[in-house]
Design an enzyme around this catalytic site. Sequence first.
Site, mmCIF file in Angstrom:
data_model
loop_
_atom_site.group_PDB
_atom_site.id
_atom_site.type_symbol
_atom_site.label_atom_id
_atom_site.label_comp_id
_atom_site.label_asym_id
_atom_site.label_seq_id
_atom_site.Cartn_x
_atom_site.Cartn_y
_atom_site.Cartn_z
ATOM 1 N N ASN A 1 -7.665 2.020 9.773
ATOM 2 C CA ASN A 1 -6.379 2.231 10.443
ATOM 3 C C ASN A 1 -6.609 2.213 11.938
ATOM 4 O OD1 ASN A 1 -5.345 2.599 7.914
ATOM 5 N ND2 ASN A 1 -4.704 4.728 8.221
ATOM 6 N N GLU B 1 -7.242 8.769 5.932
ATOM 7 C CA GLU B 1 -7.538 9.455 7.187
ATOM 8 C C GLU B 1 -7.947 10.911 7.015
ATOM 9 O OE1 GLU B 1 -4.297 8.976 9.917
ATOM 10 O OE2 GLU B 1 -4.633 6.836 10.142
ATOM 11 N N HIS C 1 -2.591 11.057 0.476
ATOM 12 C CA HIS C 1 -2.101 10.857 1.840
ATOM 13 C C HIS C 1 -1.427 12.165 2.277
ATOM 14 C CE1 HIS C 1 -0.842 7.506 4.827
ATOM 15 N NE2 HIS C 1 -0.507 8.659 5.398
ATOM 16 N N GLU D 1 -3.761 0.055 8.012
ATOM 17 C CA GLU D 1 -2.599 0.408 8.832
ATOM 18 C C GLU D 1 -2.779 -0.134 10.238
ATOM 19 O OE1 GLU D 1 -1.446 4.552 9.155
ATOM 20 O OE2 GLU D 1 -1.784 4.858 7.011
ATOM 21 N N TYR E 1 -4.553 2.082 15.826
ATOM 22 C CA TYR E 1 -3.330 2.099 16.625
ATOM 23 C C TYR E 1 -3.593 1.948 18.116
ATOM 24 C CZ TYR E 1 -0.852 3.511 12.452
ATOM 25 O OH TYR E 1 -0.304 3.511 11.198
ATOM 26 N N ARG F 1 0.858 -1.187 0.000
ATOM 27 C CA ARG F 1 0.000 0.000 0.000
ATOM 28 C C ARG F 1 0.892 1.234 0.000
ATOM 29 N NH1 ARG F 1 -2.330 3.241 4.534
ATOM 30 N NH2 ARG F 1 -4.004 4.430 3.600
HETATM 31 C C1 GBH Z 1 -1.370 7.331 10.528
HETATM 32 O O1 GBH Z 1 -1.868 8.380 11.266
HETATM 33 C C2 GBH Z 1 -0.938 7.867 9.213
HETATM 34 O O2 GBH Z 1 -1.788 7.446 8.167
HETATM 35 C C3 GBH Z 1 0.490 7.575 8.868
HETATM 36 O O3 GBH Z 1 0.909 8.400 7.829
HETATM 37 C C4 GBH Z 1 1.329 7.735 10.115
HETATM 38 O O4 GBH Z 1 2.701 7.683 9.856
HETATM 39 C C5 GBH Z 1 0.934 6.650 11.067
HETATM 40 O O5 GBH Z 1 -0.438 6.619 11.277
HETATM 41 C C6 GBH Z 1 1.648 6.718 12.417
HETATM 42 O O6 GBH Z 1 1.330 7.902 13.089
HETATM 43 O O7 GBH Z 1 -6.835 8.261 19.571
HETATM 44 O O8 GBH Z 1 -5.166 7.142 20.890
HETATM 45 O O9 GBH Z 1 -5.340 6.675 18.513
HETATM 46 C C7 GBH Z 1 -2.081 8.157 12.623
HETATM 47 C C8 GBH Z 1 -3.323 8.880 13.071
HETATM 48 C C9 GBH Z 1 -4.660 9.842 14.663
HETATM 49 C C10 GBH Z 1 -3.124 8.169 15.364
HETATM 50 C C11 GBH Z 1 -4.792 10.327 16.047
HETATM 51 C C12 GBH Z 1 -3.230 8.679 16.768
HETATM 52 C C13 GBH Z 1 -4.628 9.849 18.275
HETATM 53 C C14 GBH Z 1 -4.316 8.900 19.365
HETATM 54 N N1 GBH Z 1 -3.346 9.251 14.443
HETATM 55 N N2 GBH Z 1 -4.516 9.272 16.984
HETATM 56 S S1 GBH Z 1 -5.511 7.678 19.594
#
Ligand code: GBH
Length: 473
Positions: A299, A172, A127, A376, A301, A83
């Site tokens: 995505n 995103e 992106h 992601e 995390y 991707r």
């Molecule tokens: C992604 O964004 C991006 O697509 C990518 O480019 C980037 O490198 C990668 O992730 C790593 O950062 O609510 O606890 O999840 C990440 C988007 C949105 C993740 C806001 C963290 C807040 C914390 N982010 N989010 S939480």
Amino acid sequence: GSPDYRDSGLEFAPDFVIGSATASYQIEGAAREDGRGPSIWDTFSHTPGKVWNGDTGDVADDHYHRWESDLDLMAELGLQAYRFSIAWPRIQPTGSGAINPAGVAFYSRLVDGLLERGIRPIATLYHWDLPQPLEDAGGWANRDTAYRFAEYAALTAEQLGDRVHTWTTLNEPWCSAYLGYGSGAHAPGRTDGAAALAAVHHLNLAHGLGVQEVRRAATNDPDLSITLNFHVLRGDHDTSPEAKRRIDALANRAFTHPILKGEYPADLLEDTAQVTDWSFLRAGDLAEIHQPIEVLGVNYYSTATVRMWDGASPRQNNDGHKDVGGSPWPGSRDVEFLEQAGPYTAMGWNIAPDGLEELLLALRDEFPDQPLMITENGAAFEDRVTENEDGKRVHDADRIDYLNRHFTAAHRALAQGVDLRGYQVWSFMDNFEWGYGYSKRFGIVRIDYDTLERIPKDSAYWLQELIATRRTP
Ligand code: GBH
């Protein structure tokens, strides 16, 4: 045929597409080569004080010149998919007008190189690297940007649509709108809640128009998609339900409902009424936005824990991104993001694999017929290089553990019948982590930023074995 996940132990079907992801500005470098125009991230990263250490994407991983050996490495690791994103200012250097043939040629070579190696190309059209001239005209707060995006999508699909398998319109849009125009943590660094909400709508419109253009122009039976970053919300205070409802509206339903149901949530309009009158929403827009998509990109995390701020005690703001003054929550600045239990990654984000399972099940329940793909998931950690006679190694046991737990959570969702089509690990290699510059490393391949040497980490070999054996090692 697809195996019955209820009987499969931890086995992933051969057609469950496992690969890895990157994005153009984060890896390519060659910022002024072959006619590429400036994007908002060039401007932002070259503005003092915006990015850690003054880092920029001028050189990044130099993938623009090293793409061929990077593809060889992907093939060696056995990736089923890659991707990547296409830099709009390489295709249209000013954001409108004729294509730049040298820019198209780069992605054409890349796509051919993937297909030659048996790797499925998943192309994201946007992106975050908006051509700067479009920002000068108002950026995503300006409706015209959605039409410019549709034109760019059509031109690009005309060039690559005979070979790309999966097209993602936007990555995103939450980040583009709320971090770009609300909090100011991302380019273009504006801090205007009304502009952020206008951007939400214009991004949704761009998605819908873009889907229609790609569907018309692409000839390779394309899968159309969008990638969203969902907020998985927790909290057991009296006011947590209200806070969850508000953040769910702004972060999740502001995108899923227009795109998948053709409507904006009534509570979103009410919660934001003090900020904007939504006059940017015009008759017919929701029909343009509400287009069928083959895949919804997810995505994931981390989670967030919320409640309403009582206005008296010191306000907590652990919402996991740089606080640079503005708010990413127009109309709901009084939501408090509470500190969460660890363990944490190097970003300070809590590790919560059960949140991924919960999210996939919730999406299935709300949108039962919508296939999903994890576009992601991954983690930054402090990696350490060791060297012996066999060469350099990075023993990133913490990243392997993170991925193992999240693949296992995805498998639990599969076993409960979720139509999950694949899993792309963020990221193939260390790269420009936006406001954090090169200080955070998400790669399964390490980049030595002095020599630009690539060193597969242990997690890369772990993924190689998972893909080959269809089971977590
Ligand atoms: C992604 O964004 C991006 O697509 C990518 O480019 C980037 O490198 C990668 O992730 C790593 O950062 O609510 O606890 O999840 C990440 C988007 C949105 C993740 C806001 C963290 C807040 C914390 N982010 N989010 S939480």
